[in-house]
Design a protein around this motif. Structure first.
Motif, PDB file in Angstrom:
ATOM      1  N   GLN A 245     -32.008 -72.558  91.600  1.00 58.25           N
ATOM      2  CA  GLN A 245     -33.037 -73.472  92.100  1.00 58.25           C
ATOM      3  C   GLN A 245     -32.952 -74.796  91.350  1.00 58.25           C
ATOM      4  O   GLN A 245     -32.591 -74.825  90.171  1.00 58.25           O
ATOM      5  CB  GLN A 245     -34.449 -72.906  91.902  1.00 58.25           C
ATOM      6  N   VAL A 246     -33.297 -75.864  92.057  1.00 59.42           N
ATOM      7  CA  VAL A 246     -33.521 -77.156  91.427  1.00 59.42           C
ATOM      8  C   VAL A 246     -34.964 -77.541  91.741  1.00 59.42           C
ATOM      9  O   VAL A 246     -35.364 -77.546  92.910  1.00 59.42           O
ATOM     10  CB  VAL A 246     -32.556 -78.235  91.944  1.00 59.42           C
TER      11      VAL A 246
ATOM     12  N   PRO B  86     -27.922 -82.314  90.080  1.00 61.52           N
ATOM     13  CA  PRO B  86     -29.045 -83.073  90.655  1.00 61.52           C
ATOM     14  C   PRO B  86     -28.930 -84.565  90.340  1.00 61.52           C
ATOM     15  O   PRO B  86     -28.415 -84.962  89.286  1.00 61.52           O
ATOM     16  CB  PRO B  86     -30.271 -82.471  89.957  1.00 61.52           C
TER      17      PRO B  86
ATOM     18  N   THR C  11     -26.713 -72.159  89.187  1.00 60.53           N
ATOM     19  CA  THR C  11     -28.036 -72.716  89.476  1.00 60.53           C
ATOM     20  C   THR C  11     -28.593 -72.069  90.736  1.00 60.53           C
ATOM     21  O   THR C  11     -27.977 -72.163  91.805  1.00 60.53           O
ATOM     22  CB  THR C  11     -27.956 -74.239  89.670  1.00 60.53           C
TER      23      THR C  11
ATOM     24  N   ASP D 213     -35.665 -79.855  86.856  1.00 54.73           N
ATOM     25  CA  ASP D 213     -35.259 -78.730  86.034  1.00 54.73           C
ATOM     26  C   ASP D 213     -34.433 -77.784  86.898  1.00 54.73           C
ATOM     27  O   ASP D 213     -34.457 -77.872  88.136  1.00 54.73           O
ATOM     28  CB  ASP D 213     -36.497 -78.008  85.472  1.00 54.73           C
ATOM     29  N   ARG D 214     -33.712 -76.890  86.248  1.00 52.75           N
ATOM     30  CA  ARG D 214     -32.886 -75.915  86.967  1.00 52.75           C
ATOM     31  C   ARG D 214     -33.309 -74.507  86.592  1.00 52.75           C
ATOM     32  O   ARG D 214     -33.704 -74.249  85.454  1.00 52.75           O
ATOM     33  CB  ARG D 214     -31.399 -76.077  86.614  1.00 52.75           C
TER      34      ARG D 214
END
Length: 229
Positions: free
Chosen positions: A102-103, A74, A100, A83-84
């Motif tokens: 989601q970001v 990111p 990962t 956050d991840r």
């Protein structure tokens, strides 16, 4: 010019305004553009957020990462923290045991509903065929309400053919490719921006043509009435 002529011209001008405004409002959803679309390449993907949930400010943007994208970095944003969400890889690869999924960008100060912002992720695109679509579902959370950008409105990019050995680099080359992608992001104009500009220009020109036509119609009606008298 009599009342009938004025009314006819007003109707045409009003219809032109609606024709121009409707596509603009319909296209105002979260979009994704990429510095590279070659399968297996490193690319910086920009997610553009043009508005809030109706009139409510945006407080968080959650970007879902496809399962076949394993590398995600990111980009920091001054007004947001990020956050991840990590999940295990099954099976793990030689380089990683998790990925990962989601970001999540969370606003330090909510984004006003009438303002826009953008978020960048550096990723390694999956291998695939030219024409394959890579989708990034996005959840837009606001102070009041929530927008799910999925289905027909999901932000996505379309892969093009792999270039050379761009998909098979080792560690050092991969870092160079990612750095090149981030440098390109700073200089490149997203394709969606160019397309959107061209689309707006086309609608403006079409609207101008309708207005000119309306003026000609009004002039013709006036001339005929004078000739009849």
């Amino acid at each position: 010019m009599n009342k009938n002529t004025i009314s006819a011209a007003a109707v045409i001008v009003g219809a032109t305004a609606l024709a121009l405004s409707a596509p603009l409002s319909a296209s105002a959803h979260i979009t994704a553009s990429a510095t590279s679309t070659a399968a297996g390449s490193y690319s910086v993907i920009t997610f553009s957020v043009p508005h809030g949930c109706e009139a409510s400010p945006t407080t968080a943007i959650t970007i879902d990462i496809p399962e076949d994208i394993l590398s995600v970095t990111p980009t920091r944003n001054t007004f947001w923290t990020f956050d991840r969400t990590m999940v295990p890889l099954d099976p793990p690869t030689d380089d990683a045991s998790e990925r990962t999924s989601q970001v999540i960008y969370t606003a330090i100060t909510p984004l006003p509903s009438d303002a826009r912002d953008s978020f960048e992720l550096s990723v390694k695109l999956p291998m695939g065929e030219a024409g394959d679509v890579v989708e990034f579902p996005v959840t837009q959370t606001c102070e009041e309400g929530q927008e799910l950008w999925v289905g027909e409105d999901v932000p996505s990019i379309t892969l093009t053919a792999a270039e050379g050995d761009g998909h098979g680099h080792g560690g050092g080359h991969a870092e160079e490719s990612e750095a090149e992608a981030e440098t390109a992001a700073a200089d490149a104009v997203p394709a969606s921006s160019t397309e959107a500009s061209g689309d707006v220009l086309a609608r403006v020109l079409a609207g101008a043509g309708l207005i000119v036509g309306a003026a000609g119609l009004a002039f013709g009606i006036t001339a005929r009435r004078k000739a009849a008298k």
